[in-house]
Write a protein that holds these residues in place. Structure first.
Motif, PDB file in Angstrom:
ATOM      1  N   ASP A 137      41.764  50.700  61.216  1.00 26.18           N
ATOM      2  CA  ASP A 137      41.842  50.359  62.633  1.00 26.18           C
ATOM      3  C   ASP A 137      41.671  51.594  63.511  1.00 26.18           C
ATOM      4  OD1 ASP A 137      42.394  47.433  63.083  1.00 26.18           O
ATOM      5  OD2 ASP A 137      43.985  47.844  61.658  1.00 26.18           O
TER       6      ASP A 137
ATOM      7  N   ARG B 232      40.387  41.314  67.851  1.00 24.52           N
ATOM      8  CA  ARG B 232      40.703  41.689  66.471  1.00 24.52           C
ATOM      9  C   ARG B 232      41.099  40.443  65.691  1.00 24.52           C
ATOM     10  NH1 ARG B 232      45.282  43.316  63.411  1.00 24.52           N
ATOM     11  NH2 ARG B 232      44.877  45.064  62.001  1.00 24.52           N
TER      12      ARG B 232
ATOM     13  N   ALA C  62      39.019  44.054  61.275  1.00 21.83           N
ATOM     14  CA  ALA C  62      37.794  43.299  61.544  1.00 21.83           C
ATOM     15  C   ALA C  62      37.797  42.892  63.012  1.00 21.83           C
ATOM     16  CB  ALA C  62      37.713  42.065  60.645  1.00 21.83           C
ATOM     17  N   TYR C  63      36.693  43.145  63.702  1.00 18.62           N
ATOM     18  CA  TYR C  63      36.627  42.942  65.147  1.00 18.62           C
ATOM     19  C   TYR C  63      35.378  42.145  65.518  1.00 18.62           C
ATOM     20  CZ  TYR C  63      40.313  46.421  65.571  1.00 18.62           C
ATOM     21  OH  TYR C  63      41.511  47.102  65.473  1.00 18.62           O
TER      22      TYR C  63
ATOM     23  N   LEU D   5      30.367  40.620  64.122  1.00 16.02           N
ATOM     24  CA  LEU D   5      31.608  40.922  63.418  1.00 16.02           C
ATOM     25  C   LEU D   5      31.431  42.294  62.808  1.00 16.02           C
ATOM     26  CD1 LEU D   5      34.396  40.166  62.238  1.00 16.02           C
ATOM     27  CD2 LEU D   5      33.179  39.243  60.252  1.00 16.02           C
ATOM     28  N   ARG D   6      32.320  43.228  63.160  1.00 21.71           N
ATOM     29  CA  ARG D   6      32.273  44.598  62.631  1.00 21.71           C
ATOM     30  C   ARG D   6      33.609  44.858  61.944  1.00 21.71           C
ATOM     31  NH1 ARG D   6      30.126  47.610  68.026  1.00 21.71           N
ATOM     32  NH2 ARG D   6      32.034  46.676  68.812  1.00 21.71           N
ATOM     33  N   TRP D   7      33.534  45.282  60.694  1.00 26.55           N
ATOM     34  CA  TRP D   7      34.712  45.277  59.837  1.00 26.55           C
ATOM     35  C   TRP D   7      34.809  46.615  59.104  1.00 26.55           C
ATOM     36  CZ3 TRP D   7      35.641  40.320  56.427  1.00 26.55           C
ATOM     37  CH2 TRP D   7      36.882  40.408  55.798  1.00 26.55           C
TER      38      TRP D   7
ATOM     39  N   ALA E  15      31.635  50.451  57.700  1.00 29.38           N
ATOM     40  CA  ALA E  15      31.959  49.289  58.527  1.00 29.38           C
ATOM     41  C   ALA E  15      30.780  48.317  58.479  1.00 29.38           C
ATOM     42  CB  ALA E  15      32.252  49.715  59.966  1.00 29.38           C
TER      43      ALA E  15
ATOM     44  N   ALA F 169      36.425  34.760  57.223  1.00 32.53           N
ATOM     45  CA  ALA F 169      36.647  36.170  56.913  1.00 32.53           C
ATOM     46  C   ALA F 169      37.671  36.319  55.797  1.00 32.53           C
ATOM     47  CB  ALA F 169      37.092  36.924  58.158  1.00 32.53           C
TER      48      ALA F 169
ATOM     49  N   LYS G 128      36.988  37.995  52.174  1.00 29.47           N
ATOM     50  CA  LYS G 128      37.805  39.067  51.596  1.00 29.47           C
ATOM     51  C   LYS G 128      38.195  38.737  50.157  1.00 29.47           C
ATOM     52  CE  LYS G 128      41.940  41.914  52.127  1.00 29.47           C
ATOM     53  NZ  LYS G 128      42.251  41.779  50.696  1.00 29.47           N
TER      54      LYS G 128
END
Length: 310
Positions: free
Chosen positions: A56, A195, A202-203, A213-215, A256, A274, A278
């Motif tokens: 984060d 978030r 993940a955002y 989605l950027r993780w 990312a 998501a 995962k």
């Protein structure tokens, strides 16, 4: 006439794995060999390693426009300290009239160790606050040997709040005075971002014509690329229908992955997919079998879809 040598050229790589001819990862704009790759230079490729919520922190520095998190600082437990993605006037740290201390993530120091630089301005801002003073704190030269954030922060994990804009800049101010115009300008520039709650770092964000989605992920690059390649080959790397995996950022020693998702998806619709992704990624990471030729090819393709931003 003798033939020219056809031996392939090799590129020298520094001990830390950075090509000396490439731009220095510190962001200075200089080549690495003329910046932190020079004699005596020090560059910490993964400056937030060991800190709570490392992924984060990378996101707040590189991807998230506006977010905050309270911090507990060793030896200063009675001072309210707040971490912010971006502070007013891009200040590195501030001692506020309210008695709060703020430290910012998105600053332009280029001295090689972001963690030590942030710790240096935080310590100075704390000293100001405890002396009853206020003001901005920054660096004009490399910090003297001293603590890193890892030595100061006592939280087990960070409680991050993502904001729609920057109204939190004036939450402890009664009279906004001339701040209104600057605040309005900053709010207009902040892309809508949220978030995800079910997975770490993940955002979702919207640029208007696109949603992403950027993780930020914690795994070592090689093992993460191989796992993502396994998922790609099996068709399991699509987060939601019509989403598209577009590549990865590399920042502060972590990757990312980025997906384009259909406009109108929003953050809530990404939560369950998501979490399922995962689970599939964890399974792929645990697979120690020999990768097939198709997986190896996919891995090479993924490696070519990376952009280093720090």
């Amino acid at each position: 006439m003798a033939k020219k040598s056809r031996r392939p050229r090799t590129t020298a790589v520094a001990a830390d794995g950075i090509n000396p001819r490439q731009p220095c990862p510190c962001g200075s704009g200089k080549r690495y060999k003329a910046c932190h790759g020079a004699a005596g230079g020090v560059f910490v490729a993964r400056p937030f390693e060991g800190l709570p919520s490392e992924c984060d922190l990378v996101a707040l520095r590189e991807l998230v426009p506006s977010a905050t998190a309270p911090l507990r600082i060793k030896g200063h437990e009675d001072v309210p300290v707040q971490l912010g993605s971006l502070l007013p006037v891009a200040a590195p740290a501030m001692a506020r009239d309210s008695g709060q201390v703020w430290v910012g993530m998105q600053v332009q120091h280029h001295y090689g160790d972001i963690s030590r630089e942030m710790a240096a301005v935080l310590v100075e801002a704390l000293a100001k606050a405890e002396a009853g003073e206020s003001g901005i704190v920054g660096l004009t030269s490399a910090p003297a040997p001293g603590p890193r954030l890892q030595d100061l922060i006592t939280d087990d994990r960070l409680d991050i709040t993502v904001h729609d804009g920057f109204d939190w800049w004036v939450a402890d101010v009664e009279d906004r005075g001339d701040l209104g115009h600057a605040l309005e300008h900053a709010n207009e520039a902040a892309l809508p971002t949220a978030r995800l709650t079910g997975v770490e770092a993940a955002y979702w964000t919207s640029t208007g014509p696109k949603e992403h989605l950027r993780w930020v992920m914690p795994q070592a690059e090689d093992e993460l690329l191989l796992a993502l390649a396994r998922l790609h080959v099996s068709g399991a790397d699509v987060i939601v229908p019509d989403a598209r995996f577009v590549g990865m950022f590399r920042a502060h020693g972590l990757l990312a992955p980025v997906w384009d998702v259909p406009v109108g998806t929003g953050v809530e619709a990404l939560e369950e997919p998501a979490a399922a992704f995962k689970d599939a990624l964890d399974e792929a990471l645990a697979d120690d079998g020999e990768p097939s030729a198709e997986v190896r090819s996919a891995r090479a393709g993924l490696a070519n879809r990376q952009v280093t931003i720090r």
